[in-house]
Design a protein around this motif. Structure first.
Motif, PDB file in Angstrom:
ATOM      1  N   THR A  30       0.853  -1.195   0.000  1.00  0.00           N
ATOM      2  CA  THR A  30       0.000   0.000   0.000  1.00  0.00           C
ATOM      3  C   THR A  30       0.884   1.238   0.000  1.00  0.00           C
ATOM      4  OG1 THR A  30      -1.790  -1.102   1.203  1.00  0.00           O
ATOM      5  CG2 THR A  30      -1.758   1.289   1.262  1.00  0.00           C
ATOM      6  N   ARG A  68      -3.413   0.529  -3.502  1.00  0.00           N
ATOM      7  CA  ARG A  68      -3.290  -0.801  -2.900  1.00  0.00           C
ATOM      8  C   ARG A  68      -3.115  -1.843  -4.000  1.00  0.00           C
ATOM      9  NH1 ARG A  68      -7.146  -4.567  -1.851  1.00  0.00           N
ATOM     10  NH2 ARG A  68      -8.812  -3.071  -2.346  1.00  0.00           N
ATOM     11  N   ARG A  72      -4.881 -11.223  -8.265  1.00  0.00           N
ATOM     12  CA  ARG A  72      -6.175 -11.887  -8.398  1.00  0.00           C
ATOM     13  C   ARG A  72      -6.060 -12.995  -9.449  1.00  0.00           C
ATOM     14  NH1 ARG A  72     -11.088  -7.473  -8.788  1.00  0.00           N
ATOM     15  NH2 ARG A  72     -10.873  -6.547  -6.715  1.00  0.00           N
ATOM     16  N   TRP A  82      -3.175  -6.353  -9.803  1.00  0.00           N
ATOM     17  CA  TRP A  82      -4.197  -5.298  -9.772  1.00  0.00           C
ATOM     18  C   TRP A  82      -3.710  -4.155  -8.890  1.00  0.00           C
ATOM     19  CZ3 TRP A  82      -9.697  -5.344 -11.189  1.00  0.00           C
ATOM     20  CH2 TRP A  82     -10.057  -6.465 -11.960  1.00  0.00           C
ATOM     21  N   HIS A  84      -5.561  -0.808  -6.868  1.00  0.00           N
ATOM     22  CA  HIS A  84      -6.795  -0.117  -6.503  1.00  0.00           C
ATOM     23  C   HIS A  84      -6.406   1.291  -6.040  1.00  0.00           C
ATOM     24  CE1 HIS A  84      -8.752  -3.992  -6.788  1.00  0.00           C
ATOM     25  NE2 HIS A  84      -7.835  -4.484  -5.976  1.00  0.00           N
ATOM     26  N   GLU A  86      -7.465   5.257  -4.828  1.00  0.00           N
ATOM     27  CA  GLU A  86      -8.385   6.257  -4.298  1.00  0.00           C
ATOM     28  C   GLU A  86      -7.623   7.575  -4.220  1.00  0.00           C
ATOM     29  OE1 GLU A  86     -10.543   5.223  -0.717  1.00  0.00           O
ATOM     30  OE2 GLU A  86     -10.243   3.086  -1.123  1.00  0.00           O
ATOM     31  N   GLU A 109     -12.179   6.960  -7.543  1.00  0.00           N
ATOM     32  CA  GLU A 109     -11.863   5.626  -7.032  1.00  0.00           C
ATOM     33  C   GLU A 109     -11.947   4.653  -8.208  1.00  0.00           C
ATOM     34  OE1 GLU A 109     -13.384   2.393  -3.660  1.00  0.00           O
ATOM     35  OE2 GLU A 109     -14.200   4.445  -3.710  1.00  0.00           O
ATOM     36  N   ARG A 110     -10.856   3.948  -8.486  1.00  0.00           N
ATOM     37  CA  ARG A 110     -10.827   3.101  -9.674  1.00  0.00           C
ATOM     38  C   ARG A 110      -9.863   1.926  -9.471  1.00  0.00           C
ATOM     39  NH1 ARG A 110     -12.149   4.731 -15.229  1.00  0.00           N
ATOM     40  NH2 ARG A 110     -12.417   6.823 -14.393  1.00  0.00           N
ATOM     41  N   SER A 111     -10.133   0.837 -10.164  1.00  0.00           N
ATOM     42  CA  SER A 111      -9.266  -0.340 -10.123  1.00  0.00           C
ATOM     43  C   SER A 111      -8.659  -0.588 -11.505  1.00  0.00           C
ATOM     44  CB  SER A 111     -10.052  -1.580  -9.687  1.00  0.00           C
ATOM     45  OG  SER A 111     -10.466  -1.454  -8.340  1.00  0.00           O
ATOM     46  N   ARG A 113      -6.326  -3.457 -13.858  1.00  0.00           N
ATOM     47  CA  ARG A 113      -5.739  -4.792 -14.039  1.00  0.00           C
ATOM     48  C   ARG A 113      -4.595  -4.668 -15.035  1.00  0.00           C
ATOM     49  NH1 ARG A 113      -7.160  -8.800 -17.776  1.00  0.00           N
ATOM     50  NH2 ARG A 113      -9.072  -7.642 -18.309  1.00  0.00           N
ATOM     51  N   GLU A 130     -13.075  -3.017 -15.554  1.00  0.00           N
ATOM     52  CA  GLU A 130     -11.933  -2.296 -15.022  1.00  0.00           C
ATOM     53  C   GLU A 130     -11.063  -1.783 -16.164  1.00  0.00           C
ATOM     54  OE1 GLU A 130     -10.576  -6.410 -15.851  1.00  0.00           O
ATOM     55  OE2 GLU A 130     -12.338  -5.551 -14.859  1.00  0.00           O
TER      56      GLU A 130
END
Length: 201
Positions: A30, A68, A72, A82, A84, A86, A109-111, A113, A130
């Motif tokens: 993180t 973060r 996966r 991945w 993540h 914010e 806020e988005r993810s 890959r 994503e």
């Protein structure tokens, strides 16, 4: 929803401007911080493009981020990296109602890959909920933070309540001004209408 928070007691840190996405995700790492309290190595002004969107009264006053990483399981049981993200920022924009500066909080806020190459990213991005990016051993995370904030800027920034009178177009005139709180209306074509009325007599 923006969930990351910080306290003023956090110590000043200098963060690297790049990291390996694979290593970051494999270690479930993180990265969080607040600029200008936290510095970014080699970036004395790390969010210049975002600051250019601010009005002349000032640039970006604060940028917060939380990144973060995780692995996966993807198709065929293959583990995929991945990230993540914010982010949040505060900057003065021009209110589209009164044209005065309005300090605006922008959040995203988005993810993401990550895949091995550009061809795979282009092929999978449109079909994925994503965003799909290419793996990079020197991933420029401040650029990603800035990109997300720029894309999240409001199209029409406005005060909840403007601090000064507002000029508005009145629907009954093709060109007029109404001062908020005032009953005086400017009717620039009133004389023209009167002349046209007399010409038809």
């Amino acid at each position: 929803m923006w969930r990351f928070s910080y306290t003023a007691s956090m110590s000043l840190t200098t963060l690297p401007a790049h990291f390996s996405v694979s290593a970051f995700a494999s270690g479930a790492q993180t990265l969080s911080g607040v600029w200008p309290r936290d510095a970014i190595a080699g970036r004395p002004v790390p969010f210049e493009r975002l600051g250019a969107e601010a009005c002349e009264d000032g640039g970006v006053s604060e940028v917060c981020w939380l990144i973060r990483g995780e692995l996966r399981q993807g198709p065929g049981g293959v583990l995929q990296p991945w990230l993540h993200l914010e982010v949040s920022a505060r900057l003065p924009l021009v209110c589209q109602r009164c044209l005065a500066p309005v300090v605006t909080r922008v959040t995203s806020e988005r993810s993401f890959r990550f895949v091995a190459d550009e061809v795979t990213a282009a092929a999978e991005d449109d079909a994925s909920e994503e965003d799909v990016l290419v793996l990079d051993v020197r991933f420029d995370w401040p650029q990603l933070v800035e990109d997300e904030l720029i894309m999240s800027l409001p199209l029409v920034p406005m005060h909840d309540q403007c601090p000064q009178p507002v000029l508005r177009l009145h629907p009954s005139d093709s060109l007029s001004a109404v001062e908020e709180g005032s009953g005086d209306r400017v009717r620039p074509f009133a004389g023209l209408r009167e002349k046209m009325g007399r010409s038809g007599d």
